[in-house]
Design a protein around this motif. Sequence first.
Motif, short mmCIF file in Angstrom:
data_model
loop_
_atom_site.label_atom_id
_atom_site.label_comp_id
_atom_site.label_asym_id
_atom_site.label_seq_id
_atom_site.Cartn_x
_atom_site.Cartn_y
_atom_site.Cartn_z
N ASN A 156 46.35 33.25 47.74
CA ASN A 156 46.57 32.01 46.32
C ASN A 156 46.01 30.50 46.83
O ASN A 156 46.51 29.66 46.89
CB ASN A 156 48.16 31.90 46.11
N TRP A 196 52.14 33.75 52.47
CA TRP A 196 53.66 33.67 51.80
C TRP A 196 54.04 34.24 50.74
O TRP A 196 55.10 34.90 50.55
CB TRP A 196 53.49 32.06 51.44
N GLN A 197 52.89 34.71 49.79
CA GLN A 197 52.98 35.71 48.65
C GLN A 197 53.36 36.99 49.21
O GLN A 197 54.33 37.76 48.45
CB GLN A 197 52.03 35.63 47.72
N VAL A 198 53.12 37.53 50.29
CA VAL A 198 53.20 38.72 50.69
C VAL A 198 54.94 38.92 50.95
O VAL A 198 55.48 39.89 50.90
CB VAL A 198 52.66 38.94 52.30
N MET A 217 46.04 41.98 50.51
CA MET A 217 46.70 40.80 51.00
C MET A 217 46.50 39.93 49.44
O MET A 217 45.46 39.95 49.08
CB MET A 217 46.46 40.27 52.12
N LEU A 218 47.43 39.21 49.10
CA LEU A 218 47.31 38.18 47.91
C LEU A 218 46.94 37.02 48.31
O LEU A 218 47.24 36.55 49.66
CB LEU A 218 48.35 38.00 47.04
N ALA A 275 57.02 37.50 49.13
CA ALA A 275 57.82 37.25 47.74
C ALA A 275 58.91 38.07 47.69
O ALA A 275 58.33 39.45 47.51
CB ALA A 275 56.51 36.96 46.67
N ARG A 313 61.63 35.48 53.25
CA ARG A 313 61.22 34.28 52.43
C ARG A 313 62.34 33.57 51.94
O ARG A 313 62.24 32.20 52.08
CB ARG A 313 60.02 34.64 51.36
#
Lengths: 477, 477, 477
Positions: C4, C111-113, C1-2, C115, C120
């Motif tokens: 941010n 949220w970046q998952v 998982m990213l 992207a 999204r």
Amino acid sequence: MLMNMSSPTRTLAPHPDRLLPPDPQVRAVARTIYEAVRELPIISPHGHVHPRMLLDDEPFGDPTALLITPDHYVTRLLHASGVPLEELGVGQGALDESAARVAWRHLCSHWQVFAGTPVRYWLEQELAEIFDVDVQPSADTADDVYDRVAARLAQPQFRPRALFDRFGIEVLATTDDPVDDLAAHAKIAADESFRGRVLPTFRPDRHLEVAAPGWRAAADALADASGCSTDTYAGWVAAMENRRAHFAAHGGVSTDHSHIDVGSDVLDPADAERIYAAARAGTVDAAQGVALRRHMFTEMARMATEDGLTMTVHPASRRNHDRPTFERFGADQGHDIPVRVDFTDPLRPLLERYGNHPNLTLVLFTLDETSFSRELAPLAGYYPSVYVGQPWWFLDAPDAIRRWRSAITDTVGFSRTSGFIDDTRAFCSIPARHDMSRRLDAGHLAGLVADHRLDLDEATEIAVDTVAGLPRRVFGL
Amino acid sequence: MLMNMSSPTRTLAPHPDRLLPPDPQVRAVARTIYEAVRELPIISPHGHVHPRMLLDDEPFGDPTALLITPDHYVTRLLHASGVPLEELGVGQGALDESAARVAWRHLCSHWQVFAGTPVRYWLEQELAEIFDVDVQPSADTADDVYDRVAARLAQPQFRPRALFDRFGIEVLATTDDPVDDLAAHAKIAADESFRGRVLPTFRPDRHLEVAAPGWRAAADALADASGCSTDTYAGWVAAMENRRAHFAAHGGVSTDHSHIDVGSDVLDPADAERIYAAARAGTVDAAQGVALRRHMFTEMARMATEDGLTMTVHPASRRNHDRPTFERFGADQGHDIPVRVDFTDPLRPLLERYGNHPNLTLVLFTLDETSFSRELAPLAGYYPSVYVGQPWWFLDAPDAIRRWRSAITDTVGFSRTSGFIDDTRAFCSIPARHDMSRRLDAGHLAGLVADHRLDLDEATEIAVDTVAGLPRRVFGL
Amino acid sequence: MLMNMSSPTRTLAPHPDRLLPPDPQVRAVARTIYEAVRELPIISPHGHVHPRMLLDDEPFGDPTALLITPDHYVTRLLHASGVPLEELGVGQGALDESAARVAWRHLCSHWQVFAGTPVRYWLEQELAEIFDVDVQPSADTADDVYDRVAARLAQPQFRPRALFDRFGIEVLATTDDPVDDLAAHAKIAADESFRGRVLPTFRPDRHLEVAAPGWRAAADALADASGCSTDTYAGWVAAMENRRAHFAAHGGVSTDHSHIDVGSDVLDPADAERIYAAARAGTVDAAQGVALRRHMFTEMARMATEDGLTMTVHPASRRNHDRPTFERFGADQGHDIPVRVDFTDPLRPLLERYGNHPNLTLVLFTLDETSFSRELAPLAGYYPSVYVGQPWWFLDAPDAIRRWRSAITDTVGFSRTSGFIDDTRAFCSIPARHDMSRRLDAGHLAGLVADHRLDLDEATEIAVDTVAGLPRRVFGL
């Protein structure tokens, strides 16, 4: 169905840069490459134009008979749009002018249905470049366009041989039954007033499906044509060899094979003989028929290693899907529908035997795009005998050809592909189809130049070789 | 085969913007993203470089031995072009210089055959950036290029460890048999003069195919290596667990599985024992062998939940398709050909048991692009254990990687992918392959920025994470 | 998982040119086309919004209940990222505010998952355009965004009917069981204060799987609803016809069918009766169940030729792949996974009978992209009854839709496609989904203009027809 009855008349003027990539810099590169191949002669090593058309050199009939009725690419989408096949002339014999105009108006009033399809792209180029039509077909312009095409067709320079020359065709292969005497081909070859090469192609499909209706008559006809008794398996095989030699003697360079799969399992001789005897006796079952057909497919490869005829393979089309329409109108009416196909395992028996044979050339076509990167490119990237055929039929279209180049080039580059094959019965579409291919290849190569994967010089060399070299090498021309 | 013998010598100078999108604005975005990842260390968690190469650190032999003979990516397309494998050194032992030059000339004179392929792309980058070659290989330049590469290989800075450092490799995983003692890995790890991490990978394929020739000897060797009797099923399973522990103790982070399918049906214990006993007795049949292999595949997942080794799965390649060549030259000669593969139903038994287990990581690779959007992305977009592997083998190429990102990103974004896997035995191609991937990802992300689906900042973060974060997380590094 | 967490707050402002092609000239063309369709009313002929939502017109609950919990597009990728479904509210009943905020924070911190995914893309457009959110969700902004959305939901202009009007929806079809009395639909239709059309869709799947658990109760309920005894096969068929008439009388225009395959083999009447009797007796086996279901699929086509209801077909999703999760949380939790599917042969029995019937409309959807060019376009390009459905579910995404247009247009142009289908249960995503489709079609058409395959006028006409004409014709609206 879309109606554009009220729309203004639109001009028809194919753009000189059509199908080239939109980015201005890439387009400039593509244009340079395209210019190098634009005027090269057309080599058409597989197709369905009838040789008598070029032998007799009679004027074409009306526009409908030339451009609509015999071309299932055109009739099928009109049929889907609700136009009955009989109103397009299918199964009607020669149409009178009134009926021909009705069919023509159907095409023109459905012009927007073809938007985005290669059929419209080809027809637009044919109408503009061959027949000097300068308005888009529509309900309003249908009769004008008909008149203009019909007027041209009455002129001597629109006869088949004149168009053959004007199209720049160097070689045109037809597709023929093994029992054909090839008299038409012989007469064309002997006619010193015509320089075009018109070559026969040996297509034995119906002879190899021994459990299908009509096979017995086919085997009898094969015996008559070859002088070899087909009462026994050995005689039947000898008859095939005899007819292949007849085709080769008449300029034939290839055989064509279009079964539902590409199975190639080899039978023990005793099993082959036993199944063949059952076929002659009318007691063969479907599974035995499949087994013998697969065996004979490898036999055809064996013969190819001996006589050098290139094998083209067009598998996995479910023929005559709409049985009621087939029963009424016969084959080739636009409802052959592709099915999934595998190559890797089914072809293995054939390739184990002959895949490395220096005399075998095997060109594999598919209607199942999933084969491109998964099976065809890996096979052609290893076996010296195997080439990837150009996209065929439903895939013989701008976006499909782009996908094909993308899927194939990574693994085999350009040298393991067949060169363009038009495979058409629509004679007037031949230049448009070959030109389309040249434009798309120029675009693909320009993309590699833009990627800095090739420089322009080498890209241009490859484009020229793809048009002028590959088909000669692959088909031994 | 294309001949370019008369062509002028072409310069070799990989373009700094190669593979970035052609549109000037999109290219500028891609360049920015690429710059953020260009120099990051290489993590190579799966490949086929031999550990002894780095242990012994001997100078490489000649250019042919380094770049042609052992790399079936190179030899296969030459073979397809009519060059006999033996003239490329395959199966010939060490070549003398004369024979090495013959092979090298084959490659150079067939340079255009590789046009558009990643093999040529990698080789160009290797020749230019590692060996300072500045002319394109051709029939004319073959000996010059050979001389230049050979001269470099004689220098100490071209030994394996020096290149490993120069390439910026941080981690390199090898692929090893479960019975390997991993002594080479242990010695490399103990050698304080070398900082690179060289990790073993547990690949049990041949041990799990109990109906295949040679299995009995494999089971005996496994008993020897593990100290667990493999006379019984339970002992055999214990031996596997023992060897996995041995690999983990030597730094191993993953196991690799490459069978023809990914079936994972679980057997009743009694059935597993019964089939195993039959295998030991030499009476097992093929169907039983498949059943036990599928059962053991799920057993491997069970073990993974216990020891935490990541599972990588590379299914559905028909190995050694050309049997006569296999019998003559052995495996890995370029004729493993992909077949169709399904994941959804075959993997279900395994995923029902362990798909949500926090300790399982399962990376699914495919040679069948149809799996990308249909099965792999949907599975990885739901199961926490599943990741979509980067394109592999025939698909490890610019256009295929672009298709993969296109097919995958819609469903799983970036976080459910494996990071780049080079999977190569061609040591010198490692930097070119990783660099290619970084360029293509930069291009894909720039496309999302151009689509206004991502902003540049976030796209750059994702690019960095794809290179520096994902492989560490997926492989527990 | 990213993660941010440390990143600055990013603005959320969907770009007016999003998804249009990046080349400046092509983008300008696409923008012109898009402007012609941007504001056209939304026709949604297939989806999963519940009619009671519009009947009751109650305020929506909290942001989590509206945008996360019921939408498996959202929950599945969070689940893959390690978030337990129960923390997203799945199976938890109404959440209190604290729990709703926990779920919301999960979404925002991941949220970046998302992207690069359409999920999204839609959520961004929903948050910005419906809820006036101007910052990107993140761990830092989660509570602020929650507050803003929650505040809007408390206002009367955010009730379902107000949003329905604001979204510009003209027709919205729901999906309903044959035994549903359709009282909600009747009340909505009778309510003069609401102008929207809300139509039921007849979905008989569970009634046609006679070997599945729960079928007997379904047949009893069908008897109750229809007043036709379902003790016999004939009665059961009559009950189906009765309920279809009930749906048609309540504005229904289509039936929906989603089985694992599209087999349509017709049984002899005696066999159908025999299997049906076994089903009633509880002695039917799985193979018989499949046989009767396939027979009934063709029966549904027969009924369609009589009552004119359009058939939509969504095959080949393996439902509830993760059985343990299914047992805990029930169906539709994001682990329906596609499998391979064939259309050509399985549909042949149905199409031979009814494929040319003027009253049949059959819209074929697929999750297996390989069908696009191989089977769906060829079928729809011949049979007047067949239309190619828009990409569905995992394929309802920018890149997949582009691939679909590319694969389909070559063979069928535009007129043989269904128009956009949102197929969603996420009410607030409807405008974003339809807008996405309009943008992508504008881009595709602009590409054809750039290719000089269409002129801008005609491309614009086609874009308008695709939004405003096709769905009306295909669904008889």
